[in-house]
Scaffold this motif. Structure first.
Motif, mmCIF file in Angstrom:
data_model
loop_
_atom_site.group_PDB
_atom_site.id
_atom_site.type_symbol
_atom_site.label_atom_id
_atom_site.label_comp_id
_atom_site.label_asym_id
_atom_site.label_seq_id
_atom_site.Cartn_x
_atom_site.Cartn_y
_atom_site.Cartn_z
ATOM 1 N N THR A 172 -45.518 -14.453 66.657
ATOM 2 C CA THR A 172 -46.141 -13.482 67.559
ATOM 3 C C THR A 172 -45.722 -12.062 67.214
ATOM 4 N N GLU A 173 -44.438 -11.853 67.052
ATOM 5 C CA GLU A 173 -43.924 -10.521 66.719
ATOM 6 C C GLU A 173 -44.361 -10.111 65.309
ATOM 7 N N VAL A 174 -44.391 -11.054 64.386
ATOM 8 C CA VAL A 174 -44.860 -10.760 63.026
ATOM 9 C C VAL A 174 -46.289 -10.241 63.084
ATOM 10 N N ALA A 175 -47.143 -10.918 63.820
ATOM 11 C CA ALA A 175 -48.541 -10.501 63.941
ATOM 12 C C ALA A 175 -48.643 -9.108 64.564
ATOM 13 N N ALA A 176 -47.858 -8.854 65.598
ATOM 14 C CA ALA A 176 -47.887 -7.543 66.260
ATOM 15 C C ALA A 176 -47.434 -6.431 65.308
ATOM 16 N N LEU A 177 -46.394 -6.701 64.544
ATOM 17 C CA LEU A 177 -45.901 -5.695 63.596
ATOM 18 C C LEU A 177 -46.906 -5.432 62.483
ATOM 19 N N LEU A 178 -47.572 -6.460 62.035
ATOM 20 C CA LEU A 178 -48.601 -6.281 61.016
ATOM 21 C C LEU A 178 -49.752 -5.445 61.570
ATOM 22 N N ARG A 179 -50.143 -5.704 62.813
ATOM 23 C CA ARG A 179 -51.195 -4.886 63.443
ATOM 24 C C ARG A 179 -50.753 -3.433 63.594
ATOM 25 N N ALA A 180 -49.453 -3.212 63.783
ATOM 26 C CA ALA A 180 -48.912 -1.860 63.937
ATOM 27 C C ALA A 180 -48.790 -1.121 62.608
ATOM 28 N N GLY A 181 -49.047 -1.818 61.504
ATOM 29 C CA GLY A 181 -49.029 -1.164 60.200
ATOM 30 C C GLY A 181 -47.912 -1.574 59.262
ATOM 31 N N ALA A 182 -47.101 -2.556 59.644
ATOM 32 C CA ALA A 182 -46.052 -3.036 58.735
ATOM 33 C C ALA A 182 -46.705 -3.599 57.474
ATOM 34 N N ASP A 183 -46.122 -3.298 56.341
ATOM 35 C CA ASP A 183 -46.655 -3.744 55.054
ATOM 36 C C ASP A 183 -45.962 -5.048 54.656
ATOM 37 N N PRO A 184 -46.703 -6.153 54.553
ATOM 38 C CA PRO A 184 -46.084 -7.443 54.235
ATOM 39 C C PRO A 184 -45.612 -7.571 52.791
ATOM 40 N N THR A 185 -45.907 -6.584 51.974
ATOM 41 C CA THR A 185 -45.525 -6.654 50.558
ATOM 42 C C THR A 185 -44.214 -5.944 50.258
ATOM 43 N N ILE A 186 -43.699 -5.195 51.212
ATOM 44 C CA ILE A 186 -42.497 -4.394 50.961
ATOM 45 C C ILE A 186 -41.239 -5.216 51.235
ATOM 46 N N PRO A 187 -40.381 -5.362 50.219
ATOM 47 C CA PRO A 187 -39.121 -6.082 50.436
ATOM 48 C C PRO A 187 -38.126 -5.222 51.211
ATOM 49 N N ASP A 188 -37.098 -5.868 51.754
ATOM 50 C CA ASP A 188 -36.051 -5.110 52.420
ATOM 51 C C ASP A 188 -35.179 -4.416 51.375
ATOM 52 N N ARG A 189 -34.158 -3.744 51.807
ATOM 53 C CA ARG A 189 -33.332 -2.967 50.876
ATOM 54 C C ARG A 189 -32.597 -3.824 49.867
ATOM 55 N N TYR A 190 -32.533 -5.123 50.106
ATOM 56 C CA TYR A 190 -31.859 -6.035 49.182
ATOM 57 C C TYR A 190 -32.839 -6.686 48.198
ATOM 58 N N GLY A 191 -34.131 -6.527 48.449
ATOM 59 C CA GLY A 191 -35.141 -7.108 47.567
ATOM 60 C C GLY A 191 -35.783 -8.375 48.091
#
Length: 140
Positions: free
Chosen positions: A23-42
């Protein structure tokens, strides 16, 4: 979107991929989170969701454009999402990845490591092995 907001969304997406039902993943994606960007560790969000067997989050990330065969590079999180899911016998997640084009014959570690099927066999996850065998081009 500014860089600072994107970094915050990326961090929140990673946390949700690790623990949320989707649910939160879907909401963040709708808010513009980019699913292709890794975190600072890769580590990619798709890898994180896959290794934890979060099939619903995996489906949302894939639908939003996360590449199913992209390797993560974070320490302890190296490899492909399909290998990560197969390693732990997360059959529903394996099915979701395969349905979105994950390559069942792709070896992790840039082609030098194990295949998802080899990981599943090492863990003795019979159902996951069966799904991967059915999806494999050589059907071993």
């Amino acid at each position: 979107m500014n860089r600072r907001r994107q970094k915050k969304l990326t961090a929140r997406l990673m946390a949700a991929a690790l623990s949320d039902t989707g649910t939160e993943v879907a909401a963040l994606l709708r808010a513009g989170a980019d699913p292709t960007i890794p975190d600072r560790y890769g580590t990619t969000p798709l890898y994180a969701a896959s290794v934890h067997g979060n099939a619903e989050a995996v489906r949302h990330l894939l639908a939003a454009g996360a590449p199913p065969n992209a390797e993560s590079a974070g320490e302890g999180a190296e490899g492909t999402p399909l290998c990560a899911a197969a390693c732990w016998g997360h059959t529903a997640t394996v099915r979701a990845l395969l349905a979105h084009g994950a390559d069942p014959a792709l070896r992790e570690d840039h082609g030098t490591g194990l295949t998802p099927l080899e990981w599943a066999r090492q863990g003795a996850y019979e159902e996951t092995v069966a799904v991967l065998v059915a999806a494999s081009p050589c059907r071993r």
